[in-house]
Design a protein around this motif. Structure first.
Motif, PDB file in Angstrom:
ATOM      1  N   ASP A  56       0.820  -1.216   0.000  1.00 21.27           N
ATOM      2  CA  ASP A  56       0.000   0.000   0.000  1.00 21.27           C
ATOM      3  C   ASP A  56       0.854   1.267   0.000  1.00 21.27           C
ATOM      4  OD1 ASP A  56      -2.733  -1.055   0.004  1.00 21.27           O
ATOM      5  OD2 ASP A  56      -2.198  -1.918   1.934  1.00 21.27           O
ATOM      6  N   HIS A  57       2.007   1.202   0.631  1.00 22.41           N
ATOM      7  CA  HIS A  57       2.971   2.310   0.562  1.00 22.41           C
ATOM      8  C   HIS A  57       3.346   2.591  -0.893  1.00 22.41           C
ATOM      9  CE1 HIS A  57       6.776   4.485   1.535  1.00 22.41           C
ATOM     10  NE2 HIS A  57       7.303   3.730   0.580  1.00 22.41           N
ATOM     11  N   THR A  58       3.606   1.523  -1.649  1.00 21.02           N
ATOM     12  CA  THR A  58       3.976   1.676  -3.055  1.00 21.02           C
ATOM     13  C   THR A  58       2.809   2.208  -3.880  1.00 21.02           C
ATOM     14  OG1 THR A  58       5.637  -0.078  -2.895  1.00 21.02           O
ATOM     15  CG2 THR A  58       4.797   0.433  -5.103  1.00 21.02           C
ATOM     16  N   GLU A  59       1.601   1.704  -3.614  1.00 17.90           N
ATOM     17  CA  GLU A  59       0.436   2.188  -4.352  1.00 17.90           C
ATOM     18  C   GLU A  59       0.235   3.685  -4.140  1.00 17.90           C
ATOM     19  OE1 GLU A  59      -3.998   0.623  -5.217  1.00 17.90           O
ATOM     20  OE2 GLU A  59      -3.517   0.878  -3.104  1.00 17.90           O
ATOM     21  N   ALA A  60       0.390   4.143  -2.906  1.00 17.01           N
ATOM     22  CA  ALA A  60       0.250   5.572  -2.627  1.00 17.01           C
ATOM     23  C   ALA A  60       1.335   6.370  -3.345  1.00 17.01           C
ATOM     24  CB  ALA A  60       0.299   5.819  -1.123  1.00 17.01           C
ATOM     25  N   ALA A  61       2.553   5.841  -3.397  1.00 12.53           N
ATOM     26  CA  ALA A  61       3.638   6.511  -4.116  1.00 12.53           C
ATOM     27  C   ALA A  61       3.322   6.613  -5.606  1.00 12.53           C
ATOM     28  CB  ALA A  61       4.952   5.768  -3.901  1.00 12.53           C
ATOM     29  N   MET A  62       2.745   5.570  -6.179  1.00 11.78           N
ATOM     30  CA  MET A  62       2.366   5.597  -7.582  1.00 11.78           C
ATOM     31  C   MET A  62       1.304   6.669  -7.834  1.00 11.78           C
ATOM     32  SD  MET A  62       2.259   1.489  -8.296  1.00 11.78           S
ATOM     33  CE  MET A  62       1.557   1.632  -9.947  1.00 11.78           C
ATOM     34  N   ALA A  63       0.374   6.807  -6.903  1.00 10.31           N
ATOM     35  CA  ALA A  63      -0.648   7.843  -7.042  1.00 10.31           C
ATOM     36  C   ALA A  63      -0.014   9.232  -7.029  1.00 10.31           C
ATOM     37  CB  ALA A  63      -1.680   7.713  -5.929  1.00 10.31           C
ATOM     38  N   LEU A  64       1.002   9.421  -6.188  1.00  8.70           N
ATOM     39  CA  LEU A  64       1.695  10.716  -6.151  1.00  8.70           C
ATOM     40  C   LEU A  64       2.382  10.997  -7.482  1.00  8.70           C
ATOM     41  CD1 LEU A  64       3.197  10.685  -2.539  1.00  8.70           C
ATOM     42  CD2 LEU A  64       1.182  11.926  -3.369  1.00  8.70           C
ATOM     43  N   ASP A  65       3.016   9.977  -8.064  1.00  5.35           N
ATOM     44  CA  ASP A  65       3.625  10.173  -9.385  1.00  5.35           C
ATOM     45  C   ASP A  65       2.574  10.512 -10.427  1.00  5.35           C
ATOM     46  OD1 ASP A  65       6.456  10.084  -9.493  1.00  5.35           O
ATOM     47  OD2 ASP A  65       6.448   7.929  -9.146  1.00  5.35           O
ATOM     48  N   ALA A  66       1.424   9.846 -10.380  1.00 10.70           N
ATOM     49  CA  ALA A  66       0.359  10.120 -11.343  1.00 10.70           C
ATOM     50  C   ALA A  66      -0.141  11.553 -11.222  1.00 10.70           C
ATOM     51  CB  ALA A  66      -0.801   9.145 -11.143  1.00 10.70           C
ATOM     52  N   ALA A  67       0.017  12.133 -10.027  1.00  9.65           N
ATOM     53  CA  ALA A  67      -0.401  13.509  -9.795  1.00  9.65           C
ATOM     54  C   ALA A  67       0.726  14.511  -9.997  1.00  9.65           C
ATOM     55  CB  ALA A  67      -0.960  13.637  -8.373  1.00  9.65           C
ATOM     56  N   GLY A  68       1.885  14.048 -10.461  1.00  6.68           N
ATOM     57  CA  GLY A  68       3.008  14.948 -10.704  1.00  6.68           C
ATOM     58  C   GLY A  68       3.855  15.248  -9.491  1.00  6.68           C
ATOM     59  N   GLU A  69       3.602  14.576  -8.382  1.00  2.00           N
ATOM     60  CA  GLU A  69       4.372  14.799  -7.149  1.00  2.00           C
ATOM     61  C   GLU A  69       5.574  13.855  -7.117  1.00  2.00           C
ATOM     62  OE1 GLU A  69       4.076  17.056  -4.918  1.00  2.00           O
ATOM     63  OE2 GLU A  69       2.086  17.910  -5.257  1.00  2.00           O
ATOM     64  N   HIS A  70       6.485  14.061  -8.067  1.00  2.00           N
ATOM     65  CA  HIS A  70       7.578  13.109  -8.253  1.00  2.00           C
ATOM     66  C   HIS A  70       8.590  13.118  -7.110  1.00  2.00           C
ATOM     67  CE1 HIS A  70       5.780  12.525 -12.082  1.00  2.00           C
ATOM     68  NE2 HIS A  70       6.160  13.690 -12.571  1.00  2.00           N
ATOM     69  N   GLU A  71       8.819  14.268  -6.521  1.00  2.89           N
ATOM     70  CA  GLU A  71       9.774  14.326  -5.414  1.00  2.89           C
ATOM     71  C   GLU A  71       9.254  13.541  -4.214  1.00  2.89           C
ATOM     72  OE1 GLU A  71      10.747  18.332  -4.499  1.00  2.89           O
ATOM     73  OE2 GLU A  71      11.461  18.807  -6.520  1.00  2.89           O
ATOM     74  N   ALA A  72       7.981  13.687  -3.916  1.00  4.65           N
ATOM     75  CA  ALA A  72       7.395  12.952  -2.795  1.00  4.65           C
ATOM     76  C   ALA A  72       7.416  11.452  -3.082  1.00  4.65           C
ATOM     77  CB  ALA A  72       5.966  13.432  -2.544  1.00  4.65           C
ATOM     78  N   ALA A  73       7.104  11.064  -4.321  1.00  2.00           N
ATOM     79  CA  ALA A  73       7.151   9.650  -4.688  1.00  2.00           C
ATOM     80  C   ALA A  73       8.567   9.107  -4.551  1.00  2.00           C
ATOM     81  CB  ALA A  73       6.636   9.456  -6.108  1.00  2.00           C
ATOM     82  N   ALA A  74       9.542   9.886  -4.990  1.00  4.22           N
ATOM     83  CA  ALA A  74      10.939   9.444  -4.873  1.00  4.22           C
ATOM     84  C   ALA A  74      11.316   9.211  -3.419  1.00  4.22           C
ATOM     85  CB  ALA A  74      11.866  10.472  -5.512  1.00  4.22           C
ATOM     86  N   ARG A  75      10.834  10.058  -2.510  1.00  4.92           N
ATOM     87  CA  ARG A  75      11.118   9.856  -1.086  1.00  4.92           C
ATOM     88  C   ARG A  75      10.516   8.541  -0.593  1.00  4.92           C
ATOM     89  NH1 ARG A  75       9.614  15.239  -0.653  1.00  4.92           N
ATOM     90  NH2 ARG A  75       7.741  14.728   0.559  1.00  4.92           N
ATOM     91  N   ALA A  76       9.344   8.198  -1.119  1.00  5.91           N
ATOM     92  CA  ALA A  76       8.721   6.928  -0.733  1.00  5.91           C
ATOM     93  C   ALA A  76       9.584   5.750  -1.177  1.00  5.91           C
ATOM     94  CB  ALA A  76       7.325   6.827  -1.340  1.00  5.91           C
TER      95      ALA A  76
END
Length: 363
Positions: A56-76
């Protein structure tokens, strides 16, 4: 409105607009809700005070990437790198704010494999070659751990216990997720020009088992995930997928409420509903997928997050009373797929993912 992480406003989520599901402002609010739960070290628990699991941590990170929040996803993903065990696994659950004391010391195969899906998605979203180089050893070790649980019939044992004992029984939902992860891992290997023929054989055997040998999996057919996940994970497609979905549609889909989690309980859940919508999109049934997503907007809470589920008979109440990052994440990914987000469509359509090598025989 405060925008955690990158400070982006509604314009960053305009591609997540979907009639009857999300406006641009609503999408931005949901993304901000996930970001507000993310820890400074990159961890994304279910909600503050609850545990984190790697899937679920990974799924949330993927959602952040889909929303353009790449820096936050990278931290995940950096969190995953730091907490990977020496054998390539992750524990099944970690305490929020204290990852050094896992809640569950077991290591589940689909939880460990799913990192490959997220890492490939992040690479497709960013084109970051350095990120792919950094995470290749992570993917390699994770897949090797998972394939260490593969059984002679192709199915993957569902976990290794904390004491090292293998739980060899296979779960259809988990194995369907592992199948998608294997294909993403093969795509990463192909991108790096480091072929992995053993993985191709493993993926082929697993896909064959999912399509043709239900007896190799524990019977969990009263769970909706076992119904749609072979389609969502890409192992079942075409006419076989259509027949599978049609056969149990009336058992699991509750008009105007969403998708049941488990029969016979009168309980619909946002995560299952969004995943079914994704599976329908994979099948080319976008109109039907949209209807499912529209039907669960009663789960949206003030602040943009989503209740996990709703009991539609008797008490008629949200249950459990929790707003989970993975429910919000599954919604954003489903909307991103319907909206044509390239990274998300590539990961879930499977059109450009290697399929693996089918077994020579039909045993």
């Amino acid at each position: 409105m405060t925008w955690p992480s990158t400070g982006r406003g509604p314009d960053a989520t305009e591609h997540l607009v979907l009639p009857g599901v999300l406006t641009a402002e609503e999408a931005a609010e949901t993304v901000a809700g996930i970001l507000a739960v993310q820890r400074p070290d990159g961890a994304i628990p279910w909600f503050r005070g609850h545990h984190l699991d790697p899937w679920d941590h990974t799924e949330a990170a993927m959602a952040l990437d889909a929303a353009g929040e790449h820096e936050a996803a990278a931290r995940a993903y950096e969190w995953l790198i730091r907490h990977q065990n020496q054998d390539g696994s992750w524990y099944a659950a970690y305490r929020d704010g204290d990852a050094e004391r896992p809640v569950d010391g077991g290591r589940e195969s689909n939880f460990c494999a799913y990192a490959a899906v997220g890492i490939w998605h992040h690479y497709l979203a960013t084109g970051d070659d350095a990120f792919l180089d950094r995470t290749w050893p992570v993917v390699y070790a994770a897949i090797e751990f998972v394939l260490g649980l593969q059984q002679p019939g192709g199915q993957i044992g569902w976990k290794r216990e904390a004491d090292g004992t293998i739980a060899g029984d296979a779960l259809l939902t988990g194995c369907s997720s592992v199948y998608q992860a294997l294909r993403c891992a093969l795509a990463i290997a192909e991108e790096r020009e480091e072929p992995q023929p053993d993985w191709e054989l493993a993926a082929g055997a697993l896909g064959h088992a999912i399509r043709s040998h239900p007896e190799r999996f524990l019977d969990k057919s009263h769970y909706s995930m076992d119904w749609y996940y072979p389609v969502l994970g890409g192992a079942v497609s075409g006419a076989q997928a259509t027949a599978r979905i049609e056969a149990d549609w009336d058992r699991f889909v509750v008009p105007e409420f969403g998708v049941r989690c488990v029969l016979p309980n009168p309980w619909v859940t946002g995560g299952e509903s969004c995943e079914l919508a994704l599976a329908l999109w994979v099948m080319g049934q976008s109109d039907r997928a949209l209807e499912i997503l529209q039907s669960i907007q009663h789960l949206r809470a003030e602040g943009g997050m989503y209740w996990t589920g709703y009991v539609f008979e008797g008490d008629r109440a949200f249950w459990p009373e929790e707003l989970t990052t993975w429910t919000a994440g599954s919604l954003l990914l489903a909307v991103a797929a319907l909206g044509g987000d390239e990274a998300t469509t590539a990961v879930f359509s499977g059109e450009r993912l290697p399929r693996g090598l089918e077994p020579d025989c039909c045993g």
